[in-house]
Design an enzyme around this catalytic site. Structure first.
Site, PDB file in Angstrom:
ATOM      1  N   GLU A  52      -4.899   3.361   6.701  1.00 35.09           N
ATOM      2  CA  GLU A  52      -4.681   3.275   5.252  1.00 35.09           C
ATOM      3  C   GLU A  52      -5.264   4.495   4.555  1.00 35.09           C
ATOM      4  OE1 GLU A  52      -6.016   0.264   1.660  1.00 35.09           O
ATOM      5  OE2 GLU A  52      -5.484  -0.589   3.592  1.00 35.09           O
TER       6      GLU A  52
ATOM      7  N   SER B  75     -11.428  -0.393   3.426  1.00 37.10           N
ATOM      8  CA  SER B  75     -10.520  -0.761   4.526  1.00 37.10           C
ATOM      9  C   SER B  75      -9.865   0.487   5.103  1.00 37.10           C
ATOM     10  CB  SER B  75      -9.452  -1.736   4.032  1.00 37.10           C
ATOM     11  OG  SER B  75     -10.049  -2.923   3.572  1.00 37.10           O
TER      12      SER B  75
ATOM     13  N   ARG C 242       0.829  -1.208   0.000  1.00 36.70           N
ATOM     14  CA  ARG C 242       0.000   0.000   0.000  1.00 36.70           C
ATOM     15  C   ARG C 242       0.866   1.261   0.000  1.00 36.70           C
ATOM     16  NH1 ARG C 242      -2.118  -3.680  -1.231  1.00 36.70           N
ATOM     17  NH2 ARG C 242      -3.966  -4.726  -0.435  1.00 36.70           N
TER      18      ARG C 242
END
Length: 336
Positions: free
Chosen positions: A332, A236, A162
């Site tokens: 995130e 998420s 990520r």
């Protein structure tokens, strides 16, 4: 055209009602250059794609630029592969479905991920055993100050979990205008991750294709994840943490069933959603925000929550997981 004091509620999937100092749209490289040339140099920029990976906590003293660059073009083709160049404003899932309908493999496991194509390399999006770096060829990006277009290959993007160079060393320096991917005409189907295989069996199909996998992933995601149009969320909210072998072994003493994924480094990746659920947060609601009842990784806005309230909830979860498991979760979602 540049507008002022514009609500960003329609442009972020959490549905947070904050205002931007200035707002403009661009559908081409030339339009982007014009907006950058005519902007107030003292006002910071925010490039907005699908608005699916941000949490807005206050009114923004920014010039917000909405990316609407479209287009899907085959730029290279062999008997085995095809390279597709895609405008950075194209909706990611629309692009996935386009490739699936063509029978091209490589990104079908990432069906229904919200957001735009331009965001995909920024944080190396991934799901169900696939990541952008697996199919990525290159991207074109405009340097905000010089207005020069640069091409970045895979190595230059410095992809991580990520992560990419655009979230670190080159943050806020470039606007991605197109991304190119190499896809397979003879796809290798990947059904080993998560519940894909069992979902395909439930579907009762005789031949497994990229479309089958895409449909299975969509079925799974829709069964667990709320539609942002119905319930504000950004997917998420936390990254899956990577911890040392020692930390994992300490956790497994009390939780021998703890899901974990060995890494090449010798470390272990844990499931953030599992940690949050075990800590008792799944389905918990505080005011108008909460943790989704079916997926503990997802924080939701029930209608009237502010970005600050959602941020405070995430902080409570981080602190609780740290105290119970000795693991520090990382957000995130980008916080603004």
């Amino acid at each position: 055209m540049i507008e002022h004091n514009i609500s960003l509620k329609p442009y972020n999937t959490f549905g947070i009602d904050v205002k931007a100092k200035s707002f403009g749209r661009f559908g081409s490289l030339d339009e982007l250059k014009d907006l950058l040339r005519n902007r107030d140099q003292e006002t910071p920029l925010l490039i907005l794609g699908g608005g699916s990976n941000i949490l807005l906590t206050k009114d923004l003293p920014f010039f917000v630029l909405k990316n609407e660059i479209s287009g899907i073009e085959v730029v290279e083709e062999t008997d085995a592969t095809v390279v597709v160049k895609v405008g950075s404003g194209v909706e990611w899932h629309s692009f996935v479905r386009y490739t699936v309908e063509k029978g091209w493999g490589g990104i079908e496991n990432m069906s229904l991920i919200p957001g735009s194509v331009g965001a995909s390399p920024m944080q190396n999006i991934g799901a169900y055993g696939a990541e952008i770096k697996d199919t990525f060829v290159s991207l074109e990006a405009l340097h905000i100050d010089t207005l020069e277009v640069h091409t970045f290959n895979k190595e230059e993007c410095q992809f991580g979990y990520r992560e990419s160079v655009f979230k670190r060393a080159l943050k806020d320096q470039y606007v991605i205008v197109s991304v190119s991917y190499r896809l397979s005409k003879n796809p290798v189907i990947n059904t080993t991750y998560g519940a894909i295989q069992s979902e395909i069996e439930t579907m009762g199909v005789s031949e497994v294709t990229v479309d089958t996998v895409s449909q299975a992933v969509m079925n799974i995601r829709r069964s667990k994840l709320p539609d942002p149009k119905m319930l504000g969320n950004a997917g998420s909210f936390f990254k899956n943490p990577v911890v040392s072998k020692e930390v994992f072994e300490q956790i497994s003493v009390n939780y021998p069933d703890a899901p974990h994924y060995p890494q090449e480094s010798g470390e272990e990746k844990l499931a953030a959603g599992w940690l949050i659920e075990k800590a008792g947060w799944k389905g918990k609601r505080i005011g108008d925000c909460g943790v989704h009842e079916k997926q503990a990784l997802v924080l939701v806005n029930y209608g009237g929550a502010t970005g600050s309230e959602i941020y405070e909830l995430s902080g409570m979860i981080i602190e609780d997981i740290r105290s119970k498991f000795g693991v520090t979760l990382e957000r995130e979602v980008n916080i603004l």
